[in-house]
Motif scaffolding. Sequence first.
Motif, PDB file in Angstrom:
ATOM      1  N   THR A 186       5.858   1.932  -9.282  1.00  0.00           N
ATOM      2  CA  THR A 186       5.744   0.536  -9.660  1.00  0.00           C
ATOM      3  C   THR A 186       6.774  -0.271  -8.873  1.00  0.00           C
ATOM      4  OG1 THR A 186       7.382   0.675 -11.435  1.00  0.00           O
ATOM      5  CG2 THR A 186       5.081   1.236 -11.991  1.00  0.00           C
ATOM      6  N   CYS A 201       9.687   5.685  -0.768  1.00  0.00           N
ATOM      7  CA  CYS A 201       8.287   6.032  -0.974  1.00  0.00           C
ATOM      8  C   CYS A 201       7.896   7.329  -0.261  1.00  0.00           C
ATOM      9  CB  CYS A 201       7.381   4.901  -0.483  1.00  0.00           C
ATOM     10  SG  CYS A 201       7.547   3.363  -1.406  1.00  0.00           S
ATOM     11  N   ARG A 241       3.835   1.593  -1.266  1.00  0.00           N
ATOM     12  CA  ARG A 241       4.406   1.748  -2.617  1.00  0.00           C
ATOM     13  C   ARG A 241       3.372   2.331  -3.572  1.00  0.00           C
ATOM     14  NH1 ARG A 241       3.587  -0.825  -6.988  1.00  0.00           N
ATOM     15  NH2 ARG A 241       2.686  -2.690  -6.015  1.00  0.00           N
ATOM     16  N   ARG A 242       2.160   1.791  -3.537  1.00  0.00           N
ATOM     17  CA  ARG A 242       1.126   2.271  -4.457  1.00  0.00           C
ATOM     18  C   ARG A 242       0.722   3.706  -4.145  1.00  0.00           C
ATOM     19  NH1 ARG A 242      -0.293  -3.147  -3.722  1.00  0.00           N
ATOM     20  NH2 ARG A 242      -1.723  -2.669  -2.010  1.00  0.00           N
ATOM     21  N   ASP A 243       0.639   4.043  -2.845  1.00  0.00           N
ATOM     22  CA  ASP A 243       0.298   5.420  -2.470  1.00  0.00           C
ATOM     23  C   ASP A 243       1.356   6.412  -2.959  1.00  0.00           C
ATOM     24  OD1 ASP A 243      -1.981   4.562  -1.234  1.00  0.00           O
ATOM     25  OD2 ASP A 243      -1.179   4.635   0.809  1.00  0.00           O
ATOM     26  N   GLU A 284       6.231  -8.311  -1.231  1.00  0.00           N
ATOM     27  CA  GLU A 284       4.810  -7.951  -1.227  1.00  0.00           C
ATOM     28  C   GLU A 284       3.902  -9.172  -1.218  1.00  0.00           C
ATOM     29  OE1 GLU A 284       3.517  -5.118  -4.078  1.00  0.00           O
ATOM     30  OE2 GLU A 284       4.938  -3.568  -3.435  1.00  0.00           O
ATOM     31  N   GLU A 309       0.828  -1.208   0.000  1.00  0.00           N
ATOM     32  CA  GLU A 309       0.000   0.000   0.000  1.00  0.00           C
ATOM     33  C   GLU A 309       0.864   1.261   0.000  1.00  0.00           C
ATOM     34  OE1 GLU A 309      -2.383  -0.445   3.445  1.00  0.00           O
ATOM     35  OE2 GLU A 309      -3.633  -2.050   2.597  1.00  0.00           O
TER      36      GLU A 309
END
Length: 281
Positions: free
Chosen positions: A30, A67, A24-26, A49, A22
């Motif tokens: 990629t 991040c 990383r995505r926030d 992950e 989460e």
Amino acid sequence: MAVSASSSAQQARQILASRLGEIRRDAGLTGRDLAEACGWYPSKVSRIENARNPPSAADISAWCTACGAQNQAEDLVASLRAVEGMWVEWQRMERTGLRAAQEARLPLFERTRRFRSYSSWLVPGLMQTREYTEAVLRAVQQRRVKVDDVDAAVEARMARQKVLHTGARFAFLLEESVLRSGPGGRDVMAAQLTHLATAAALPSVSLGIVRMSPDRTRTPVEGFWIFDTAQVNVELVSGYLTITQPREIAMYGETFAELAEHAAYGSDARDLITEARRSLG
């Protein structure tokens, strides 16, 4: 970090892995972006992950830095330490000897108010005589521990028995076979059985002997301790398992109740202990 069969440990690993995903995505990265920023192969991000490989504390720090989430690193490292503590191999727990492992458990015993213990191998530590404890720990030391601090470990286990007199409640279940097989020889076993009957008479103690029978509906399982409703500890051949998932704790509680249905209590339990002692000659 060792992999255990417990879904508690696996679920905790998966939760940590999901939180990292989460983050990383926030950050809009990629997996390849993150790997490049950290100087890793892209496959490492995927393995972390998907909870196939556990991250190290340094991995978590690098992940959060890349991040822009450095403020979350401390909490995530604490979660990592908690996951690591769910499963501890004996070699790691006992690397400095047996005394430290005995003393480390004392705070848990002191804060617990309701104990449930099932034993299919040995008399539980809280009900052991000094000689029986010495025989048990000496066998453990000779089998897997280089440091010989058995005398100090025995003292630590004896000191732990004071919790029997603190107002907490104790429910012990023992397989009948535990009365007929143990370490130390006949004299040690005879004294242990006498002590077991005496300890069972304490106001705080309930002792059930699970009868040997060819038609039992609940077969013996691994020995375990239930501490209130907070956690379960299981001693396995390869290591020490701590279970904290409420669903799994409830499963052990149900198993304890099922085994209790096959147990003898009171005078019937004392008769089984007396019969086992008589069989020693």
